[in-house]
Design an enzyme around this catalytic site. Structure first.
Site, PDB file in Angstrom:
ATOM      1  N   SER A 145       5.555  26.916 -42.697  1.00 32.22           N
ATOM      2  CA  SER A 145       4.063  26.154 -42.713  1.00 32.22           C
ATOM      3  C   SER A 145       4.680  25.621 -41.558  1.00 32.22           C
ATOM      4  CB  SER A 145       3.898  25.397 -43.649  1.00 32.22           C
ATOM      5  OG  SER A 145       3.251  25.549 -44.605  1.00 32.22           O
TER       6      SER A 145
ATOM      7  N   HIS B 215      -0.269  29.415 -39.941  1.00 35.87           N
ATOM      8  CA  HIS B 215       0.497  30.711 -39.801  1.00 35.87           C
ATOM      9  C   HIS B 215       0.218  31.488 -38.534  1.00 35.87           C
ATOM     10  CE1 HIS B 215       3.348  29.870 -43.245  1.00 35.87           C
ATOM     11  NE2 HIS B 215       2.471  29.461 -43.474  1.00 35.87           N
TER      12      HIS B 215
ATOM     13  N   HIS C  47       2.671  34.880 -49.584  1.00 31.63           N
ATOM     14  CA  HIS C  47       3.030  33.239 -50.521  1.00 31.63           C
ATOM     15  C   HIS C  47       2.426  33.908 -51.625  1.00 31.63           C
ATOM     16  CE1 HIS C  47       2.598  31.120 -46.830  1.00 31.63           C
ATOM     17  NE2 HIS C  47       3.854  30.758 -47.543  1.00 31.63           N
TER      18      HIS C  47
ATOM     19  N   TYR D 233       0.263  33.214 -54.301  1.00 35.82           N
ATOM     20  CA  TYR D 233      -1.005  32.219 -53.872  1.00 35.82           C
ATOM     21  C   TYR D 233      -2.250  32.926 -53.235  1.00 35.82           C
ATOM     22  CZ  TYR D 233      -0.065  29.340 -50.089  1.00 35.82           C
ATOM     23  OH  TYR D 233       0.297  29.070 -48.912  1.00 35.82           O
ATOM     24  N   GLU D 234      -1.660  33.469 -52.583  1.00 35.20           N
ATOM     25  CA  GLU D 234      -3.140  34.306 -51.447  1.00 35.20           C
ATOM     26  C   GLU D 234      -2.953  35.137 -52.167  1.00 35.20           C
ATOM     27  OE1 GLU D 234      -1.881  34.103 -47.144  1.00 35.20           O
ATOM     28  OE2 GLU D 234       0.484  34.120 -47.946  1.00 35.20           O
TER      29      GLU D 234
ATOM     30  N   ALA E 282       8.070  24.221 -45.500  1.00 33.73           N
ATOM     31  CA  ALA E 282       7.992  22.674 -45.852  1.00 33.73           C
ATOM     32  C   ALA E 282       7.722  22.218 -47.757  1.00 33.73           C
ATOM     33  CB  ALA E 282       6.789  22.910 -46.028  1.00 33.73           C
TER      34      ALA E 282
ATOM     35  N   MET F 229       6.407  26.209 -52.772  1.00 33.97           N
ATOM     36  CA  MET F 229       5.281  27.402 -53.372  1.00 33.97           C
ATOM     37  C   MET F 229       5.618  28.554 -52.377  1.00 33.97           C
ATOM     38  SD  MET F 229       1.613  25.314 -52.921  1.00 33.97           S
ATOM     39  CE  MET F 229       1.885  24.395 -53.135  1.00 33.97           C
ATOM     40  N   SER F 230       6.901  28.846 -51.908  1.00 33.63           N
ATOM     41  CA  SER F 230       7.328  30.233 -51.444  1.00 33.63           C
ATOM     42  C   SER F 230       9.299  30.212 -51.259  1.00 33.63           C
ATOM     43  CB  SER F 230       6.631  30.535 -49.732  1.00 33.63           C
ATOM     44  OG  SER F 230       8.065  29.076 -49.584  1.00 33.63           O
TER      45      SER F 230
ATOM     46  N   ASN G  92       7.012  16.123 -47.794  1.00 32.49           N
ATOM     47  CA  ASN G  92       6.483  14.373 -48.311  1.00 32.49           C
ATOM     48  C   ASN G  92       6.559  14.451 -49.630  1.00 32.49           C
ATOM     49  OD1 ASN G  92       4.607  17.264 -48.971  1.00 32.49           O
ATOM     50  ND2 ASN G  92       4.459  16.430 -50.913  1.00 32.49           N
TER      51      ASN G  92
ATOM     52  N   HIS H 261      -2.728  18.381 -47.337  1.00 30.36           N
ATOM     53  CA  HIS H 261      -2.055  19.654 -45.711  1.00 30.36           C
ATOM     54  C   HIS H 261      -1.851  18.902 -44.977  1.00 30.36           C
ATOM     55  CE1 HIS H 261      -0.474  23.646 -44.634  1.00 30.36           C
ATOM     56  NE2 HIS H 261      -1.852  23.402 -43.992  1.00 30.36           N
TER      57      HIS H 261
HETATM   58  N1  HPA Z   1       4.326  20.472 -53.202  1.00 28.76           N
HETATM   59  C1  HPA Z   1       4.905  22.335 -53.591  1.00 28.76           C
HETATM   60  N2  HPA Z   1       4.418  22.205 -52.183  1.00 28.76           N
HETATM   61  C2  HPA Z   1       4.635  21.752 -51.198  1.00 28.76           C
HETATM   62  C3  HPA Z   1       4.242  20.073 -50.824  1.00 28.76           C
HETATM   63  C4  HPA Z   1       4.730  19.725 -52.541  1.00 28.76           C
HETATM   64  O1  HPA Z   1       4.703  18.941 -52.854  1.00 28.76           O
HETATM   65  N3  HPA Z   1       4.683  19.985 -49.431  1.00 28.76           N
HETATM   66  C5  HPA Z   1       4.636  20.996 -48.745  1.00 28.76           C
HETATM   67  N4  HPA Z   1       4.529  22.493 -50.132  1.00 28.76           N
END
Ligand code: HPA
Length: 271
Positions: free
Chosen positions: A30, A61, A83, A85-86, A113, A211-212, A235, A246
């Site tokens: 990302s 993306h 991903h 989750y998709e 990310a 998540m990847s 973050n 996001h």
């Molecule tokens: N958690 C999961 N996935 C993420 C995060 C997070 O805090 N930040 C960016 N991708």
């Protein structure tokens, strides 16, 4: 159709587009896809045109393969990944890594990310992945093992190549960049974690959550690829800052993309 039959068709199509030798596969996470713009003598192949390739559903993306020369290396970059989750199964998520291995790449550079769990991290930090925890509730190697692709029980002891990590650390030091290091814990998403899950992740030994990456690295190891993983801490994880969104993830990748791109490029040059 078997996985091998699909792979043959995919690889043939990619070859027909002008992709020749591949040394490094690159997965750009990302906000980190811009690196592909620096690839020279590009061949760009939209995922939608590639036989048996899934289609990315994530905003931000680009959804294309970019082949060419980067830092003197022949690379095949994914601008946008798939991903779990998709709704794709793990075999689908990792199909592009099988394709890279089929194109004879010897290494994978994977980026993402993620959220910082380590209290010493600050949004905008770059983290070298030293190891991972698969907490996604699935594994891309579940099912019949194709012995010609890799072993039934892959050894994950050294998933993230130590000498590649040392090169990345040397490059970072030479640039005065404070490259963090740590363990990436993969969650399925798409929810961000709860504060309790983040406390659990920290106790479990995680420095970052995302998540990847985990499925892709598992398949890379299965395929015998050497792996370099670099995360952008976009973050602080849930419970460590007021809230998560996001937009902040995208803003942070935007802010650090120059440092990120030069770290990856200069490291690649020395691998
Ligand atoms: N958690 C999961 N996935 C993420 C995060 C997070 O805090 N930040 C960016 N991708």
């Amino acid at each position: 159709m078997t996985l091998q039959e699909k792979l043959l068709e995919t690889i043939q199509y990619i070859h027909e587009q002008g992709v020749k030798e591949v040394e490094f596969g690159l997965i750009l996470g990302s906000g980190l896809g811009e690196l592909a713009e620096e690839i020279e003598d590009k061949v760009v192949i939209p995922y939608a045109n590639i036989p048996h390739f899934p289609v990315s559903t994530v905003v931000g993306h680009a959804g294309q393969l970019v082949y060419g020369t980067l830092a003197g290396k022949k690379v095949l970059a994914m601008q946008g990944r798939f991903h779990y989750y998709e709704g794709h199964n793990m075999q689908v998520v990792t199909y592009p890594v099988r394709v890279m291995a089929g194109l004879k790449a010897h290494s994978l550079v994977v980026t993402n990310a993620c959220g910082g769990v380590n209290e010493g991290f600050t949004p905008g930090d770059l983290m070298l992945i030293t190891d991972h925890i698969n907490f996604m509730g699935a594994n891309p190697l579940i099912g019949k093992n194709e012995d010609e692709m890799g072993p039934r029980f892959p050894d994950m002891s050294k998933a993230y190549d130590e000498s590649y990590r040392n090169v990345a650390k040397e490059v970072a030091a030479s640039k005065g960049l404070h490259l963090k290091e740590g363990v990436y814990m993969g969650f399925s998403g798409p929810t961000y974690e709860t504060p309790a899950e983040v406390r659990f992740a920290r106790i479990a030994g995680a420095d970052a959550v995302g998540m990847s990456t985990v499925p892709e690295v598992i398949v890379a190891v299965h395929s015998g690829l050497r792996v370099l993983g670099i995360s952008c801490i976009t973050n602080l994880a849930a419970g460590m800052q007021a809230n998560l969104n996001h937009e902040e993830v995208v803003e942070t990748t935007e802010r650090v993309k120059v440092a990120f791109k030069s770290l990856v490029k200069e490291t690649l040059a020395k691998l």
